[in-house]
Design a protein around this motif. Structure first.
Motif, short mmCIF file in Angstrom:
data_model
loop_
_atom_site.label_atom_id
_atom_site.label_comp_id
_atom_site.label_asym_id
_atom_site.label_seq_id
_atom_site.Cartn_x
_atom_site.Cartn_y
_atom_site.Cartn_z
N THR A 239 29.86 -12.03 -34.37
CA THR A 239 30.63 -12.95 -35.19
C THR A 239 31.67 -13.60 -34.29
O THR A 239 32.41 -12.92 -33.57
CB THR A 239 31.29 -12.22 -36.38
N THR A 262 27.28 -15.04 -36.89
CA THR A 262 28.14 -15.81 -37.77
C THR A 262 29.07 -16.62 -36.88
O THR A 262 29.74 -16.06 -36.01
CB THR A 262 28.97 -14.90 -38.71
N GLY A 474 26.62 -19.35 -41.25
CA GLY A 474 26.99 -18.13 -41.94
C GLY A 474 28.27 -18.27 -42.73
O GLY A 474 28.93 -19.32 -42.72
N GLN A 484 27.22 -9.29 -45.04
CA GLN A 484 26.92 -10.06 -43.83
C GLN A 484 26.78 -9.15 -42.62
O GLN A 484 26.25 -9.57 -41.58
CB GLN A 484 28.02 -11.09 -43.57
#
Length: 511
Positions: A239, A262, A474, A484
């Motif tokens: 992420t 993400t 995302g 997630q």
């Protein structure tokens, strides 16, 4: 650049919060990489040094994180048990709010008002994700045969979290809280320009009972530490919040592993003022949307579209108010515009304005590095308003990431929507009008993951946040944020009276 004479103590920052140690798999140790100098953006002085992590540190942290998930039982802990740890982390953040805020102001230059608000937001994020984890039910699916069918979510393993320098504590919480709530380990790479708050957060997490090895913090350059995290075979997801070009590079590396990412990336967000807008509300909201955080915000409303009927009057008032905003250090309660993160970044913003002026833009206020003695050593840049430029200009198409607004006229909704969507980005949008039917039409038509109507830059951890186009992939925030960081898994429990009949042929020709 000179070394400051004990400024941390003057700001209320403890020397213990500036130790030359990074967190590698639960162990505080000096990084194996080059020395990083941390500079106070308000004074240009070095206030601490830190040795960066290396690819060797990355390998140790990731491998031991993968082992810690299994050996500590963190991934198998009942959701309410993990939630209890997250609640304690949130409470610890709140209890240390002033300490965290002072450290972040020293490290990033932000005002204490903003860093206190970001710290409170981070505490609430951990508590919200704790509640989300407790209520993340498995799904009993509708049967389509003689089975009992269900779907559950399991942790992925090791998550790499790469955070930006503009809002460290809030960005940390936005990534760490849901990933930890899901039962993962996290290896965090904070920015070289602002690593200290993340390191302090890691100490608070340990004190709150997070198992050893579940969190590592590895400050270092993105090209070495960041890419090593993405490429490591034991990292299950990345992420990232940052620039679009870097995000595209990380996505390419992740694609080689077929690994999910993400990405919260850049923006060039339109904020739209119709002629019927509440003038005072719109002026205040537009000023806040672009100039708060010194414009260093991915969702900054940097393209201000004003309906032609009120364009001149609204722009004049906007310029007058912007020129009155006060530049100063983040520690001064009178400051509106704090210093930018670094002189190097400030200078890149100044060059973009200079290029826009050379191409024909008119500077209505700001537009030059301040020369006042009290600001000379810091990374200051004034609130700047430009006009007389088309939406196709570079200053309207590229993210400046500074206190620079361009004001453009529009005639009607069709003209407005065409201009607003003429960008590679799709992060945020603001609409100012008293006609809510029109507001919703425009909100629906503009490509943006978040739209504010008659307000701007307001956030709730319960509301999903996403970017369209080159603004990301995302979703972050919201109750489903925990998922997630999970892998979905389905189960079939046989309820049939008889076993499967496949391959059961009568015997032939046997004696």
């Amino acid at each position: 650049m000179t070394l400051a004479t004990n400024p941390p103590a003057a700001l209320g920052v403890a020397a213990d919060d500036l130790r030359d140690r990074i967190l590698v798999a639960g162990r505080w140790t000096q990084g194996r990489g080059d020395r990083i100098e941390s500079v106070d953006p308000a004074t240009g002085r070095v206030f601490a040094t830190l040795h960066a992590a290396t690819t060797e540190d990355v390998d140790i942290a990731v491998r031991e994180a993968a082992a810690a998930v299994r050996t500590s039982g963190w991934d198998r802990m009942l959701p309410h048990e993990r939630a209890a740890v997250l609640h304690r982390i949130g409470n610890a953040i709140e209890a240390n709010r002033d300490r965290i805020a002072a450290l972040q102001t020293l490290d990033t230059g932000k005002t204490l008002t903003e860093t206190r608000a970001l710290t409170t937001s981070a505490a609430n994020t951990f508590r919200y994700m704790a509640a989300a984890a407790e209520t993340m039910d498995a799904t009993l699916t509708t049967p389509r045969g003689p089975w009992l069918t269900m779907s559950t979510h399991r942790p992925m393993g090791v998550i790499a979290a790469i955070t930006p320098w503009n809002s460290p504590i809030a960005s940390d919480a936005q990534k760490l809280a849901p990933a930890l709530a899901a039962g993962n380990a996290v290896v965090s790479k904070p920015p070289v320009w602002a690593p200290w708050v993340t390191l302090l957060l890691a100490r608070l997490c340990a004190e709150a009972g997070l198992p050893q090895g579940i969190l590592s913090v590895l400050p270092g350059p993105g090209r070495t530490v960041g890419e090593a995290l993405v490429e490591h075979p034991d990292v299950a997801k990345v992420t990232f919040t940052g620039g679009t070009s870097t995000g595209r590079r990380l996505a390419h590396l992740a694609a080689e592993k077929l690994m999910p990412v993400t990405l919260e990336l850049g923006g060039k967000s339109p904020t739209i003022v119709f002629a019927d807008a509440d003038r005072e509300r719109a002026l205040r909201g537009v000023l806040y949307g672009i100039f708060s955080s010194s414009g260093q915000s991915c969702i900054a409303g940097s393209r201000i579209f004003v309906q032609r009927a009120i364009f001149d009057d609204f722009t004049d008032e906007l310029v007058e108010r912007a020129a009155r905003l006060r530049l100063g250090p983040g520690t001064d309660p009178r400051t509106d515009i704090a210093p930018m993160i670094a002189v190097r970044h400030r200078d890149s913003v100044a060059r973009m304005v200079e290029d826009a002026v050379a191409a024909g833009a008119r500077v209505r206020c700001g537009g030059a590095v301040p020369t006042e003695a009290r600001l000379a050593e810091g990374a200051y840049y004034p609130p700047t308003v430009l006009t007389d430029v088309g939406n196709d200009a570079r200053i309207c198409q590229e993210e400046v990431f500074g206190p620079v607004a361009v004001v453009l006229p529009f005639d009607d909704e069709d003209d407005l929507i065409a201009q607003a969507n003429d960008t590679v980005y799709g992060l945020a949008c603001g609409v100012w009008t008293q006609d809510y039917r029109r507001a919703l039409r425009v909100a629906d038509a503009v490509a943006a993951g978040t739209v504010w109507i008659n307000t701007y830059k307001q956030f709730s951890i319960s509301t999903p946040f996403t970017g369209l186009r080159d603004s990301g992939l995302g979703t972050e925030k919201g109750r489903d944020a925990v998922r997630q960081y999970c892998e979905q898994k389905s189960y079939y429990l046989d309820l049939a009276d008889q076993p499967l009949t496949w391959g059961t042929h009568p015997a032939e020709g046997l004696s």
